[in-house]
Scaffold this active site. Sequence first.
Site, PDB file in Angstrom:
ATOM      1  CB  CYS A  48     -16.038  -1.597  11.386  1.00 46.77           C
ATOM      2  SG  CYS A  48     -16.539   0.131  11.614  1.00 46.77           S
TER       3      CYS A  48
ATOM      4  CB  ILE B 121       0.461 -11.095   2.076  1.00 46.70           C
ATOM      5  CG1 ILE B 121       0.777  -9.758   2.759  1.00 46.70           C
ATOM      6  CG2 ILE B 121      -0.802 -11.700   2.696  1.00 46.70           C
ATOM      7  CD1 ILE B 121      -0.290  -8.697   2.570  1.00 46.70           C
TER       8      ILE B 121
ATOM      9  CB  THR C 299      -0.932   0.008   1.227  1.00 44.63           C
ATOM     10  OG1 THR C 299      -1.777  -1.140   1.186  1.00 44.63           O
ATOM     11  CG2 THR C 299      -1.788   1.262   1.264  1.00 44.63           C
TER      12      THR C 299
ATOM     13  CG  HIS D 224      -0.605   0.513  -4.519  1.00 47.16           C
ATOM     14  ND1 HIS D 224      -0.746   0.310  -5.867  1.00 47.16           N
ATOM     15  CD2 HIS D 224      -0.700  -0.719  -3.951  1.00 47.16           C
ATOM     16  CE1 HIS D 224      -0.928  -0.975  -6.114  1.00 47.16           C
ATOM     17  NE2 HIS D 224      -0.898  -1.622  -4.959  1.00 47.16           N
TER      18      HIS D 224
ATOM     19  CG  ASP E 163       4.375 -14.590  -8.343  1.00 42.17           C
ATOM     20  OD1 ASP E 163       4.800 -13.914  -9.298  1.00 42.17           O
ATOM     21  OD2 ASP E 163       3.805 -14.089  -7.357  1.00 42.17           O
TER      22      ASP E 163
ATOM     23  CE1 TYR F 128      -9.595  -3.384   3.723  1.00 48.42           C
ATOM     24  CE2 TYR F 128     -11.227  -3.175   5.476  1.00 48.42           C
ATOM     25  CZ  TYR F 128     -10.244  -2.614   4.673  1.00 48.42           C
ATOM     26  OH  TYR F 128      -9.917  -1.291   4.825  1.00 48.42           O
TER      27      TYR F 128
END
Length: 341
Positions: A107, A175, A40, A43, A195, A287
Amino acid sequence: MKALSKLKAEEGIWMTDVPEPEVGHNDLLIKIRKTAICGTDVHIYNWDEWSQKTIPVPMVVGHEYVGEVVGIGQEVKGFNIGDRVSGEGHITCGHCRNCRGGRTHLCRNTTGVGVNRPGCFAEYLVIPAFNAFKIPDNISDDLASIFDPFGNAVHTALSFDLVGEDVLVSGAGPIGVMAAAVAKHVGARHVVITDVNEYRLELARKMGVTRAVNVAKESLTDVMAELGMTEGFDVGLEMSGAPPAFRTMLDTMNHGGRIAMLGIPPADMSIDWTKVIFKGLFIKGIYGREMFETWYKMAALIQSGLDLSPIITHRFSIDDFQKGFDAMRSGQSGKVILSWD
């Protein structure tokens, strides 16, 4: 204090000086020891379409860390000055139905550390005490600093019973490799990871997978035959977000197979839905981490002998942060650690 921030709406991350954060009644002030660079963060560095839509500028970034408690809000219980902590990067509202029902990872009002609010790439971080997790003494700072992505791997891998199962992991990023290692550690039979990045496939081999397959050079069906698999994979862990990888997963799943999806595919990805229907496949979106069951499992996995050390490939001082981002952007790295000491 020193901090790495997104200062401009363009490619790059900059070292800057920002005020120390103030501690609220229910917060902890954490002196950062080590941080890790997430995809992230890359990014955000690249300033891609998602970042342009999501990240306010300026913003202190980063959400993978370990540090020491140096300040405690007056309403906080259960923490002491000097406690070594990492923390959940998803700040939840506490009042929606899922939060009140104990499903805080779902949430609908989640905000992200280093995305929607100031992050951990700084000398100090403030987070709600609810989000902090004490690190056991026998877990190193390096490993504690990657608990956030490790949690993604654990949440994904442990979505289903893996004992005796054949598991396909698509995507050998850090990950994905950690998820494969978890699957093997908890008793999966064959763990196959795919991969096209040979560097990262070699990391997976070091982590003990049954087979690491470069699908640009080798057929997955040939590997399945080599392993004596005649009925397909029982569990799929989709970590790549790559449409061809997901389509191959659907092709090679056994009837009644279960898939956990963490990788984010393009919005317009097309698949052959008849394979999902006629095979009776179950697909679960993942998530973040379950709060805080995943965190306890992370610590227990490491304490029971799971070795994640091969996934940490680069270490730099925070003053050399650019080298860390260069390593991450090259695709020739595992996890990259930045030291703030």
